[in-house]
Design a protein around this motif. Structure first.
Motif, mmCIF file in Angstrom:
data_model
loop_
_atom_site.group_PDB
_atom_site.id
_atom_site.type_symbol
_atom_site.label_atom_id
_atom_site.label_comp_id
_atom_site.label_asym_id
_atom_site.label_seq_id
_atom_site.Cartn_x
_atom_site.Cartn_y
_atom_site.Cartn_z
ATOM 1 N N PHE A 32 -4.543 22.245 -94.243
ATOM 2 C CA PHE A 32 -5.196 23.135 -93.286
ATOM 3 C C PHE A 32 -4.383 23.290 -91.999
ATOM 4 O O PHE A 32 -4.613 24.224 -91.232
ATOM 5 C CB PHE A 32 -6.582 22.587 -92.918
ATOM 6 N N GLY A 33 -3.468 22.349 -91.737
ATOM 7 C CA GLY A 33 -2.777 22.351 -90.453
ATOM 8 C C GLY A 33 -3.730 21.869 -89.370
ATOM 9 O O GLY A 33 -4.527 20.950 -89.584
ATOM 10 N N ASN A 34 -3.693 22.479 -88.211
ATOM 11 C CA ASN A 34 -4.588 22.105 -87.113
ATOM 12 C C ASN A 34 -5.964 22.734 -87.312
ATOM 13 O O ASN A 34 -6.071 23.939 -87.563
ATOM 14 C CB ASN A 34 -4.008 22.548 -85.770
ATOM 15 N N PRO A 94 -12.024 13.545 -85.023
ATOM 16 C CA PRO A 94 -10.706 13.975 -84.545
ATOM 17 C C PRO A 94 -9.591 13.169 -85.212
ATOM 18 O O PRO A 94 -9.794 12.023 -85.610
ATOM 19 C CB PRO A 94 -10.769 13.687 -83.045
ATOM 20 N N GLY A 95 -8.431 13.790 -85.335
ATOM 21 C CA GLY A 95 -7.288 13.102 -85.913
ATOM 22 C C GLY A 95 -6.921 13.609 -87.297
ATOM 23 O O GLY A 95 -7.510 14.559 -87.821
ATOM 24 N N ILE A 96 -5.944 12.959 -87.896
ATOM 25 C CA ILE A 96 -5.414 13.363 -89.193
ATOM 26 C C ILE A 96 -6.362 12.937 -90.318
ATOM 27 O O ILE A 96 -6.911 11.840 -90.296
ATOM 28 C CB ILE A 96 -4.020 12.736 -89.413
ATOM 29 N N PHE A 97 -6.552 13.815 -91.289
ATOM 30 C CA PHE A 97 -7.364 13.470 -92.459
ATOM 31 C C PHE A 97 -6.599 13.816 -93.738
ATOM 32 O O PHE A 97 -5.761 14.724 -93.771
ATOM 33 C CB PHE A 97 -8.725 14.167 -92.435
ATOM 34 N N ASN A 98 -6.892 13.071 -94.786
ATOM 35 C CA ASN A 98 -6.303 13.280 -96.103
ATOM 36 C C ASN A 98 -7.356 12.868 -97.126
ATOM 37 O O ASN A 98 -7.610 11.683 -97.323
ATOM 38 C CB ASN A 98 -5.021 12.451 -96.258
ATOM 39 N N LEU A 114 -7.449 16.806 -106.683
ATOM 40 C CA LEU A 114 -7.035 17.802 -105.703
ATOM 41 C C LEU A 114 -7.087 17.174 -104.311
ATOM 42 O O LEU A 114 -7.933 16.321 -104.046
ATOM 43 C CB LEU A 114 -7.951 19.025 -105.752
ATOM 44 N N THR A 115 -6.203 17.616 -103.417
ATOM 45 C CA THR A 115 -6.101 16.997 -102.096
ATOM 46 C C THR A 115 -6.176 18.043 -100.985
ATOM 47 O O THR A 115 -5.573 19.119 -101.101
ATOM 48 C CB THR A 115 -4.771 16.226 -101.960
ATOM 49 N N ILE A 116 -6.934 17.713 -99.946
ATOM 50 C CA ILE A 116 -6.935 18.517 -98.727
ATOM 51 C C ILE A 116 -6.516 17.613 -97.572
ATOM 52 O O ILE A 116 -6.843 16.429 -97.554
ATOM 53 C CB ILE A 116 -8.317 19.134 -98.429
ATOM 54 N N LYS A 117 -5.772 18.173 -96.633
ATOM 55 C CA LYS A 117 -5.360 17.392 -95.473
ATOM 56 C C LYS A 117 -5.245 18.302 -94.265
ATOM 57 O O LYS A 117 -5.251 19.531 -94.379
ATOM 58 C CB LYS A 117 -4.045 16.669 -95.730
ATOM 59 N N GLY A 118 -5.149 17.687 -93.091
ATOM 60 C CA GLY A 118 -5.020 18.456 -91.863
ATOM 61 C C GLY A 118 -5.126 17.542 -90.661
ATOM 62 O O GLY A 118 -5.163 16.309 -90.790
ATOM 63 N N ASN A 119 -5.199 18.152 -89.502
ATOM 64 C CA ASN A 119 -5.297 17.411 -88.244
ATOM 65 C C ASN A 119 -6.379 18.045 -87.385
ATOM 66 O O ASN A 119 -6.251 19.211 -86.981
ATOM 67 C CB ASN A 119 -3.956 17.429 -87.506
ATOM 68 N N VAL A 120 -7.451 17.297 -87.140
ATOM 69 C CA VAL A 120 -8.572 17.814 -86.355
ATOM 70 C C VAL A 120 -8.277 17.627 -84.867
ATOM 71 O O VAL A 120 -8.016 16.507 -84.406
ATOM 72 C CB VAL A 120 -9.883 17.087 -86.728
#
Length: 257
Positions: A32-34, A94-98, A114-120
């Motif tokens: 997702f990015g930010n 808040p912060g990075i998630f994976n 399946l994987t989703i990641k990003g930085n809140v």
């Protein structure tokens, strides 16, 4: 003759083994990015059945309670497509998630991860990453009023307050989580994204058991980078209302039943 029989059995077994559905995902990782804190980060993983038998997804299990999965429930015939949707709730995280979602089906490969990641980022952090032009192009939340008074209500009764929310920005407005000190306020229905220039009625359900005069501050998060929206719900909570009492629901007096 016996050799021919065993040969035919082996051949049928081989054919049966090849007669299976095969899930082919366009991607198995989405970044997702930010992500603005408070939004529901949503992505649909699309797949095609490239096998020769229907595929039925039995279950999709998320790695944490912060991620809500959904998926195509009907059989996916050979050559047809389906989706697995993952929704990550970023409120208070808040912060990075994976995170992962595990897809279980009757396909040749019965389990796919399946994987989703990003930085809140909180609103201040998010604004710092955007140019003035990007901020000007973002969503904007405006509300018709910031206070709703239910009047007299019975403890434990669920009442609904309706607010008109308008998106005065230039991107879709996505409403996120609701927070309050009492944990007694929530959406009646999950709100859909609001297009630029459009309005929608957002219904909040209020269920208060604490007696006396109440004034609850409610925060609605969204992808409006300028800040969250704060509303106030007021009520005079009593233990019992007799049959002749009137209570206010969404600004209109209705008899209590």
């Amino acid at each position: 003759m016996k050799h021919v029989f065993f040969f035919l059995i082996a051949l049928l077994a081989a054919v049966a083994a090849q007669a299976q559905g095969v899930l082919k995902f366009e991607q198995e990782l989405h970044d997702f990015g930010n992500v603005p804190e408070g939004t529901m980060a949503t992505h649909e993983f699309r797949f095609r059945n490239v096998g020769n038998q229907p595929v039925i997804i039995a279950n999709v299990q998320a790695s944490c309670g912060c991620t809500t999965p959904d998926w195509t429930k009907t059989p996916v015939l050979p050559g047809k497509t389906g989706i697995v949707k993952a929704v990550y709730s970023s409120a208070g995280r808040p912060g990075i998630f994976n995170k992962t979602v595990t897809v279980t089906s009757n396909a040749a490969t019965p389990s796919t991860v399946l994987t989703i990641k990003g930085n809140v980022l909180n609103k201040d952090q998010m604004k710092a990453t955007l140019t003035p032009a990007q901020i000007a192009q973002s969503a904007r939340l405006t509300v018709d009023r910031t206070t709703h008074d239910f009047g007299k209500m019975e403890a434990g009764q669920s009442l609904v307050a309706r607010f008109t929310v308008k998106n005065t920005g230039k991107q879709d407005l996505v409403l996120g989580a609701i927070t309050s000190q009492c944990y007694c306020v929530g959406y009646k229905n999950a709100p859909a994204p609001i297009k630029p220039g459009q309005s929608a009625v957002v219904e909040l359900v209020y269920n208060q058991r604490k007696l006396g005069a109440q004034a609850e501050t409610v925060t609605i998060t969204s992808n409006d980078v300028t800040g969250d929206t704060k509303l106030t719900l007021k009520a005079q909570v009593v233990q019992d209302l007799n049959a002749g009492s009137m209570v206010k629901e969404s600004g209109a007096s209705v008899p209590f039943k």
